[in-house]
Enzyme design. Structure first.
Site, mmCIF file in Angstrom:
data_model
loop_
_atom_site.group_PDB
_atom_site.id
_atom_site.type_symbol
_atom_site.label_atom_id
_atom_site.label_comp_id
_atom_site.label_asym_id
_atom_site.label_seq_id
_atom_site.Cartn_x
_atom_site.Cartn_y
_atom_site.Cartn_z
ATOM 1 N N ARG A 1 -40.410 -41.424 -10.441
ATOM 2 C CA ARG A 1 -41.281 -40.869 -11.503
ATOM 3 C C ARG A 1 -41.608 -39.391 -11.309
ATOM 4 O O ARG A 1 -42.606 -38.897 -11.820
ATOM 5 C CB ARG A 1 -42.564 -41.689 -11.655
ATOM 6 N N LYS B 1 -36.319 -26.791 -18.697
ATOM 7 C CA LYS B 1 -35.474 -27.694 -19.491
ATOM 8 C C LYS B 1 -34.413 -28.269 -18.566
ATOM 9 O O LYS B 1 -33.685 -27.524 -17.903
ATOM 10 C CB LYS B 1 -34.776 -26.940 -20.627
ATOM 11 N N GLU C 1 -26.482 -13.822 -22.140
ATOM 12 C CA GLU C 1 -27.877 -14.307 -22.159
ATOM 13 C C GLU C 1 -28.855 -13.178 -21.801
ATOM 14 O O GLU C 1 -30.016 -13.225 -22.189
ATOM 15 C CB GLU C 1 -28.054 -15.491 -21.199
ATOM 16 N N LYS D 1 -38.459 -14.346 -20.420
ATOM 17 C CA LYS D 1 -38.417 -15.808 -20.601
ATOM 18 C C LYS D 1 -39.719 -16.435 -20.104
ATOM 19 O O LYS D 1 -40.271 -17.329 -20.751
ATOM 20 C CB LYS D 1 -37.205 -16.434 -19.900
ATOM 21 N N GLU E 1 -41.404 -25.770 -26.726
ATOM 22 C CA GLU E 1 -40.630 -25.296 -27.887
ATOM 23 C C GLU E 1 -41.152 -25.847 -29.212
ATOM 24 O O GLU E 1 -40.422 -26.450 -29.997
ATOM 25 C CB GLU E 1 -39.135 -25.641 -27.710
ATOM 26 N N ASN F 1 -32.968 -19.501 -28.507
ATOM 27 C CA ASN F 1 -31.723 -20.105 -28.977
ATOM 28 C C ASN F 1 -30.931 -19.159 -29.871
ATOM 29 O O ASN F 1 -29.990 -19.587 -30.539
ATOM 30 C CB ASN F 1 -32.012 -21.409 -29.736
ATOM 31 N N HIS G 1 -27.243 -19.631 -30.621
ATOM 32 C CA HIS G 1 -26.818 -20.927 -30.094
ATOM 33 C C HIS G 1 -26.367 -21.919 -31.170
ATOM 34 O O HIS G 1 -25.541 -22.784 -30.882
ATOM 35 C CB HIS G 1 -27.931 -21.548 -29.231
ATOM 36 N N HIS H 1 -22.898 -23.154 -30.158
ATOM 37 C CA HIS H 1 -22.602 -24.550 -29.816
ATOM 38 C C HIS H 1 -21.528 -25.122 -30.733
ATOM 39 O O HIS H 1 -20.669 -25.894 -30.292
ATOM 40 C CB HIS H 1 -23.871 -25.410 -29.932
ATOM 41 N N HIS I 1 -19.656 -21.164 -22.389
ATOM 42 C CA HIS I 1 -20.943 -21.145 -23.099
ATOM 43 C C HIS I 1 -21.418 -19.741 -23.501
ATOM 44 O O HIS I 1 -21.701 -19.477 -24.675
ATOM 45 C CB HIS I 1 -21.998 -21.862 -22.250
HETATM 46 P P1 NAD Z 1 -21.815 -23.742 -14.039
HETATM 47 O O1 NAD Z 1 -22.997 -24.252 -13.361
HETATM 48 O O2 NAD Z 1 -20.763 -24.704 -14.441
HETATM 49 O O3 NAD Z 1 -21.162 -22.605 -13.139
HETATM 50 C C1 NAD Z 1 -19.976 -21.970 -13.594
HETATM 51 C C2 NAD Z 1 -18.898 -21.969 -12.501
HETATM 52 O O4 NAD Z 1 -19.240 -21.000 -11.522
HETATM 53 C C3 NAD Z 1 -18.761 -23.291 -11.761
HETATM 54 O O5 NAD Z 1 -17.393 -23.507 -11.503
HETATM 55 C C4 NAD Z 1 -19.495 -23.044 -10.437
HETATM 56 O O6 NAD Z 1 -18.986 -23.829 -9.397
HETATM 57 C C5 NAD Z 1 -19.203 -21.587 -10.219
HETATM 58 N N1 NAD Z 1 -20.192 -20.846 -9.448
HETATM 59 C C6 NAD Z 1 -21.537 -20.939 -9.496
HETATM 60 N N2 NAD Z 1 -22.096 -19.983 -8.742
HETATM 61 C C7 NAD Z 1 -21.090 -19.278 -8.177
HETATM 62 C C8 NAD Z 1 -21.035 -18.153 -7.319
HETATM 63 N N3 NAD Z 1 -22.131 -17.516 -6.925
HETATM 64 N N4 NAD Z 1 -19.802 -17.712 -6.935
HETATM 65 C C9 NAD Z 1 -18.664 -18.317 -7.381
HETATM 66 N N5 NAD Z 1 -18.662 -19.361 -8.220
HETATM 67 C C10 NAD Z 1 -19.862 -19.841 -8.610
HETATM 68 O O7 NAD Z 1 -22.185 -22.943 -15.384
HETATM 69 P P2 NAD Z 1 -23.399 -22.003 -15.825
HETATM 70 O O8 NAD Z 1 -22.805 -21.075 -16.801
HETATM 71 O O9 NAD Z 1 -24.155 -21.473 -14.685
HETATM 72 O O10 NAD Z 1 -24.362 -23.031 -16.575
HETATM 73 C C11 NAD Z 1 -23.975 -23.692 -17.746
HETATM 74 C C12 NAD Z 1 -24.876 -24.872 -17.960
HETATM 75 O O11 NAD Z 1 -26.212 -24.416 -18.088
HETATM 76 C C13 NAD Z 1 -24.559 -25.656 -19.208
HETATM 77 O O12 NAD Z 1 -24.518 -27.029 -18.890
HETATM 78 C C14 NAD Z 1 -25.737 -25.370 -20.141
HETATM 79 O O13 NAD Z 1 -26.021 -26.450 -20.998
HETATM 80 C C15 NAD Z 1 -26.832 -25.129 -19.153
HETATM 81 N N6 NAD Z 1 -27.945 -24.297 -19.655
HETATM 82 C C16 NAD Z 1 -29.196 -24.770 -19.480
HETATM 83 C C17 NAD Z 1 -30.277 -24.018 -19.895
HETATM 84 C C18 NAD Z 1 -31.678 -24.509 -19.633
HETATM 85 O O14 NAD Z 1 -32.627 -23.900 -20.143
HETATM 86 N N7 NAD Z 1 -31.849 -25.547 -18.852
HETATM 87 C C19 NAD Z 1 -30.084 -22.772 -20.501
HETATM 88 C C20 NAD Z 1 -28.781 -22.314 -20.662
HETATM 89 C C21 NAD Z 1 -27.711 -23.095 -20.240
HETATM 90 N N1 GLY Z 2 -32.342 -21.725 -22.929
HETATM 91 C C1 GLY Z 2 -33.303 -21.946 -23.937
HETATM 92 C C2 GLY Z 2 -34.630 -22.382 -23.416
HETATM 93 O O1 GLY Z 2 -34.842 -22.470 -22.227
HETATM 94 O O2 GLY Z 2 -35.496 -22.659 -24.188
#
Ligand code: NAD
Ligand code: GLY
Length: 365
Positions: free
Chosen positions: A121, A143, A185, A227, A237, A245, A248, A252, A266
């Site tokens: 939990r 999030k 971003e 942020k 939100e 967004n 987005h 998306h 992305h």
């Molecule tokens: P990711 O976590 O897949 O990382 C991208 C690639 O980079 C992966 O292959 C990873 O292994 C590699 N990597 C990570 N750090 C590294 C480093 N320092 N050196 C070398 N390689 C490295 O992708 P991302 O772009 O970081 O995140 C995308 C995800 O984030 C999506 O699932 C998206 O939905 C989510 N997201 C969430 C929020 C939120 O508010 N929670 C906001 C935006 C995106």
């Molecule tokens: N990435 C959008 C949010 O955190 O609200």
């Protein structure tokens, strides 16, 4: 150079520590939170590059840790990934007072945050983001989610981290394409709410992305500050947070239409999506054309895609994109939500956009 930013969420408030070399301070920063054996959730790419430094920083302060290494990529943000991670956390006997560390990009952060949020939990977690996207966006704001067959991020909860440690030096190992995608971003913050930051980025972003440490710390810290302020005012939100967004809804849809594949990652989808949101705003007579042109010029100068035609391979059809938008989380009562712009530095949320205008932008953009 380092900066600390507070996310003002009352009893759930926390700090974001941004700096080149911040990972070396992880032991002292996490000491007040770490109880017992601390699991570090990471992926195999990041484990090879940065896990030893984190383990050493924790060891120095007497914090015992154990790594849980997930497969890289969206495949881990799944029911199967959650099951594997939850079992590993239970096997380590993490208790209600425990701490779980997420070391990685947005995938690891979102998955770990969700797993920590539902484990017994809810247990505390710390974010140590290693991609630019994760440092400026996904690690902040609470999030968390996994994907479902029906769409991305559909199973999730709000679970704030207890601390964020963003070491900009870790970005030096990130593939150039991932770094640039994360930059989308960063520039988003300038477009949606801070024209002066956009001016600064025009002058300094190339420097930051090519290794100027002070410029990168400033870009990450300013993004986190923007942020943090928005999240503090609208954690769930219900209003203003939706501005984050920007780009987005289009982005998306483009990711979905290209099969969430290597054709478009992305941040690239967000870059094209922001350019399309600007074009739509100009088309509706809401924003000046020269602001949209200036914004698009900057994306292109940085090497980001800025139009649907910049995506390699067959162009997704307008019908396909509209259908993908209709499945997006940003649909309420059957109406699409768009973030549009009044000018560079001022965005607003609207659900009052004629479908014909959207189709036109998807045809021309
Ligand atoms: P990711 O976590 O897949 O990382 C991208 C690639 O980079 C992966 O292959 C990873 O292994 C590699 N990597 C990570 N750090 C590294 C480093 N320092 N050196 C070398 N390689 C490295 O992708 P991302 O772009 O970081 O995140 C995308 C995800 O984030 C999506 O699932 C998206 O939905 C989510 N997201 C969430 C929020 C939120 O508010 N929670 C906001 C935006 C995106
Ligand atoms: N990435 C959008 C949010 O955190 O609200």
């Amino acid at each position: 150079m380092s900066e600390t930013i507070s996310v003002g969420l009352g009893e759930r408030a926390y700090d974001i520590h941004v700096g080149a070399g911040a990972l070396a301070r992880a032991g002292e920063l996490l000491n007040p939170l770490a109880k017992g054996l601390v699991p570090i959730v990471t992926d195999s790419h990041v484990a090879k590059l940065h896990l030893p430094a984190l383990t050493e920083a924790l060891n120095k302060c007497g914090i015992q840790s154990r790594a849980i290494i997930m497969a890289p990529g969206e495949v881990s943000k799944s029911f199967a990934g959650l099951e594997r991670l939850s079992n590993a956390l239970l096997d380590l006997e993490v208790d209600r007072n425990g701490l779980v560390i997420a070391l990685g990009g947005g995938v690891i952060g979102d998955l770990t945050g969700f797993a920590a949020g539902v484990l017994k939990r809810g247990v505390a977690f710390a974010q140590i983001p290693t991609t630019l996207l994760a440092q400026v966006d996904s690690s902040v704001g609470g999030k968390t989610a996994i994907n479902a067959a029906q769409g991305k991020n559909l199973i999730g909860l709000f679970h704030q981290p207890r601390i964020v440690i963003a070491d900009t030096a870790l970005l030096s190992t990130l593939p150039k394409r991932e770094l640039l995608a994360g930059y989308a971003e960063v520039v988003k913050y300038g477009a949606l709410g801070d024209a002066k930051f956009f001016d600064w980025l025009e002058a300094n972003a190339a420097k930051a992305l090519s290794g100027d440490s002070a410029a990168m710390v400033q870009a990450v810290a300013h993004s986190c500050k923007m942020k943090a302020d928005i999240v503090a005012r609208d954690e769930r939100e219900t209003g203003e947070r939706a501005l984050l967004n920007l780009g987005h809804t289009f982005g998306h849809a483009l990711e979905a239409a290209t099969g969430f594949s290597d054709r478009l990652i992305h941040g690239e989808g967000v870059a094209i999506g922001m350019a399309l949101a600007f074009r739509l705003s100009v088309h509706l007579g809401l924003a000046p054309g020269q602001d949209a042109e200036r914004f698009t010029r900057h994306l292109k100068a940085m090497g980001l895609p800025a139009a649907i035609g910049d995506i390699p391979g067959a162009r997704p059809s307008v019908g396909e994109l509209i259908r993908a938008m209709a499945h997006d989380k940003k649909v309420t009562d059957g109406k699409l939500t768009f973030i549009l712009l009044k000018r560079l530095g001022e965005a607003f949320v609207t659900r009052d956009v004629p479908l014909e205008a959207v189709k036109l932008v998807l045809t021309d953009g």
